[in-house]
Design a protein around this motif. Structure first.
Motif, PDB file in Angstrom:
ATOM      1  N   VAL A   1      -8.915 -21.834 -19.287  1.00 23.55           N
ATOM      2  CA  VAL A   1      -9.174 -23.165 -18.717  1.00 23.55           C
ATOM      3  C   VAL A   1      -9.176 -23.098 -17.203  1.00 23.55           C
ATOM      4  O   VAL A   1     -10.058 -23.663 -16.549  1.00 23.55           O
ATOM      5  N   ARG A   2      -8.193 -22.403 -16.623  1.00 25.50           N
ATOM      6  CA  ARG A   2      -8.146 -22.273 -15.154  1.00 25.50           C
ATOM      7  C   ARG A   2      -9.371 -21.544 -14.633  1.00 25.50           C
ATOM      8  O   ARG A   2      -9.915 -21.897 -13.583  1.00 25.50           O
ATOM      9  N   SER A   3      -9.816 -20.527 -15.352  1.00 26.85           N
ATOM     10  CA  SER A   3     -10.986 -19.765 -14.928  1.00 26.85           C
ATOM     11  C   SER A   3     -12.246 -20.627 -14.967  1.00 26.85           C
ATOM     12  O   SER A   3     -13.061 -20.575 -14.039  1.00 26.85           O
ATOM     13  N   SER A   4     -12.396 -21.419 -16.020  1.00 26.64           N
ATOM     14  CA  SER A   4     -13.585 -22.268 -16.097  1.00 26.64           C
ATOM     15  C   SER A   4     -13.542 -23.373 -15.046  1.00 26.64           C
ATOM     16  O   SER A   4     -14.581 -23.763 -14.513  1.00 26.64           O
ATOM     17  N   GLN A   5     -12.360 -23.864 -14.720  1.00 23.77           N
ATOM     18  CA  GLN A   5     -12.245 -24.870 -13.652  1.00 23.77           C
ATOM     19  C   GLN A   5     -12.590 -24.261 -12.303  1.00 23.77           C
ATOM     20  O   GLN A   5     -13.248 -24.884 -11.479  1.00 23.77           O
ATOM     21  N   ALA A   6     -12.163 -23.023 -12.066  1.00 25.26           N
ATOM     22  CA  ALA A   6     -12.471 -22.359 -10.795  1.00 25.26           C
ATOM     23  C   ALA A   6     -13.965 -22.078 -10.678  1.00 25.26           C
ATOM     24  O   ALA A   6     -14.546 -22.227  -9.606  1.00 25.26           O
ATOM     25  N   LYS A   7     -14.607 -21.708 -11.789  1.00 22.13           N
ATOM     26  CA  LYS A   7     -16.043 -21.467 -11.774  1.00 22.13           C
ATOM     27  C   LYS A   7     -16.801 -22.774 -11.526  1.00 22.13           C
ATOM     28  O   LYS A   7     -17.810 -22.785 -10.822  1.00 22.13           O
ATOM     29  N   ALA A   8     -16.331 -23.859 -12.106  1.00 25.67           N
ATOM     30  CA  ALA A   8     -16.992 -25.146 -11.929  1.00 25.67           C
ATOM     31  C   ALA A   8     -16.902 -25.618 -10.485  1.00 25.67           C
ATOM     32  O   ALA A   8     -17.838 -26.227  -9.948  1.00 25.67           O
ATOM     33  N   LYS A   9     -15.798 -25.340  -9.832  1.00 22.77           N
ATOM     34  CA  LYS A   9     -15.621 -25.746  -8.436  1.00 22.77           C
ATOM     35  C   LYS A   9     -16.469 -24.894  -7.499  1.00 22.77           C
ATOM     36  O   LYS A   9     -16.927 -25.371  -6.464  1.00 22.77           O
ATOM     37  N   SER A  10     -16.690 -23.641  -7.858  1.00 30.32           N
ATOM     38  CA  SER A  10     -17.413 -22.753  -6.949  1.00 30.32           C
ATOM     39  C   SER A  10     -18.933 -22.872  -7.075  1.00 30.32           C
ATOM     40  O   SER A  10     -19.649 -22.408  -6.200  1.00 30.32           O
ATOM     41  N   LYS A  11     -19.430 -23.458  -8.164  1.00 31.75           N
ATOM     42  CA  LYS A  11     -20.875 -23.593  -8.324  1.00 31.75           C
ATOM     43  C   LYS A  11     -21.416 -24.681  -7.402  1.00 31.75           C
ATOM     44  O   LYS A  11     -20.832 -25.759  -7.290  1.00 31.75           O
ATOM     45  N   PRO A  12     -22.537 -24.408  -6.737  1.00 29.60           N
ATOM     46  CA  PRO A  12     -23.136 -25.463  -5.896  1.00 29.60           C
ATOM     47  C   PRO A  12     -23.810 -26.509  -6.804  1.00 29.60           C
ATOM     48  O   PRO A  12     -24.381 -26.204  -7.844  1.00 29.60           O
ATOM     49  N   LYS A  13     -23.706 -27.758  -6.389  1.00 30.86           N
ATOM     50  CA  LYS A  13     -24.294 -28.847  -7.146  1.00 30.86           C
ATOM     51  C   LYS A  13     -25.782 -28.953  -6.810  1.00 30.86           C
ATOM     52  O   LYS A  13     -26.166 -28.914  -5.648  1.00 30.86           O
ATOM     53  N   THR A  14     -26.613 -29.089  -7.827  1.00 31.81           N
ATOM     54  CA  THR A  14     -28.040 -29.268  -7.608  1.00 31.81           C
ATOM     55  C   THR A  14     -28.421 -30.666  -8.034  1.00 31.81           C
ATOM     56  O   THR A  14     -27.933 -31.220  -9.001  1.00 31.81           O
TER      57      THR A  14
ATOM     58  N   PHE B   1       2.922 -17.879 -27.744  1.00 30.22           N
ATOM     59  CA  PHE B   1       2.994 -17.794 -26.294  1.00 30.22           C
ATOM     60  C   PHE B   1       1.767 -17.087 -25.729  1.00 30.22           C
ATOM     61  O   PHE B   1       1.180 -17.540 -24.740  1.00 30.22           O
ATOM     62  N   VAL B   2       1.367 -15.984 -26.354  1.00 29.58           N
ATOM     63  CA  VAL B   2       0.201 -15.237 -25.876  1.00 29.58           C
ATOM     64  C   VAL B   2      -1.056 -16.090 -25.980  1.00 29.58           C
ATOM     65  O   VAL B   2      -1.877 -16.127 -25.049  1.00 29.58           O
ATOM     66  N   LEU B   3      -1.231 -16.789 -27.094  1.00 31.72           N
ATOM     67  CA  LEU B   3      -2.417 -17.625 -27.265  1.00 31.72           C
ATOM     68  C   LEU B   3      -2.448 -18.783 -26.269  1.00 31.72           C
ATOM     69  O   LEU B   3      -3.506 -19.095 -25.715  1.00 31.72           O
ATOM     70  N   VAL B   4      -1.307 -19.406 -26.024  1.00 34.71           N
ATOM     71  CA  VAL B   4      -1.257 -20.493 -25.038  1.00 34.71           C
ATOM     72  C   VAL B   4      -1.552 -19.947 -23.645  1.00 34.71           C
ATOM     73  O   VAL B   4      -2.282 -20.563 -22.865  1.00 34.71           O
ATOM     74  N   PHE B   5      -1.012 -18.774 -23.327  1.00 31.81           N
ATOM     75  CA  PHE B   5      -1.261 -18.168 -22.024  1.00 31.81           C
ATOM     76  C   PHE B   5      -2.738 -17.844 -21.842  1.00 31.81           C
ATOM     77  O   PHE B   5      -3.325 -18.130 -20.791  1.00 31.81           O
ATOM     78  N   VAL B   6      -3.352 -17.248 -22.857  1.00 28.43           N
ATOM     79  CA  VAL B   6      -4.776 -16.915 -22.772  1.00 28.43           C
ATOM     80  C   VAL B   6      -5.604 -18.189 -22.639  1.00 28.43           C
ATOM     81  O   VAL B   6      -6.551 -18.248 -21.837  1.00 28.43           O
TER      82      VAL B   6
END
Length: 87
Positions: free
Chosen positions: A73-86, A63-68
């Motif tokens: 994954v959610r954090s990397s998706q949020a970072k990808a959305k916030s980066k401006p596209k060049t 459970f801990v490993l799946v949660f982490v």
């Protein structure tokens, strides 16, 4: 809301203390009691004293490993959305 948190904490403490006492009695005391004594009817076979906590530990670690992993994954998706596209 504070009273609800206190009540939940008290219930969790009572549950964990009861579970600890039951497991301790099962593992430490029952081996010294005669096998035909009525006390043994309240406890499963002693093999389960290792199997049940082992399964619980594997489930908790999974459970801990799946949660982490989910958070990463959610954090990397949020970072990808916030980066401006060049271009």
């Amino acid at each position: 809301m504070e009273l609800g948190d206190k009540a939940a904490g008290c219930l969790l403490l009572l549950f964990s203390t009861t579970l600890f006492a039951y497991y301790t009695f099962w593992v430490i005391i029952t081996p010294f009691v005669d096998s035909d004594h009525f006390v043994h009817s309240y406890f499963p076979a002693r093999e389960y004293a290792i199997i049940i906590p082992g399964i619980a530990l594997v489930a908790l670690v999974s459970f801990v490993l799946v949660f982490v992993g989910f958070v990463m994954v959610r954090s990397s998706q949020a970072k990808a959305k916030s980066k401006p596209k060049t271009n």
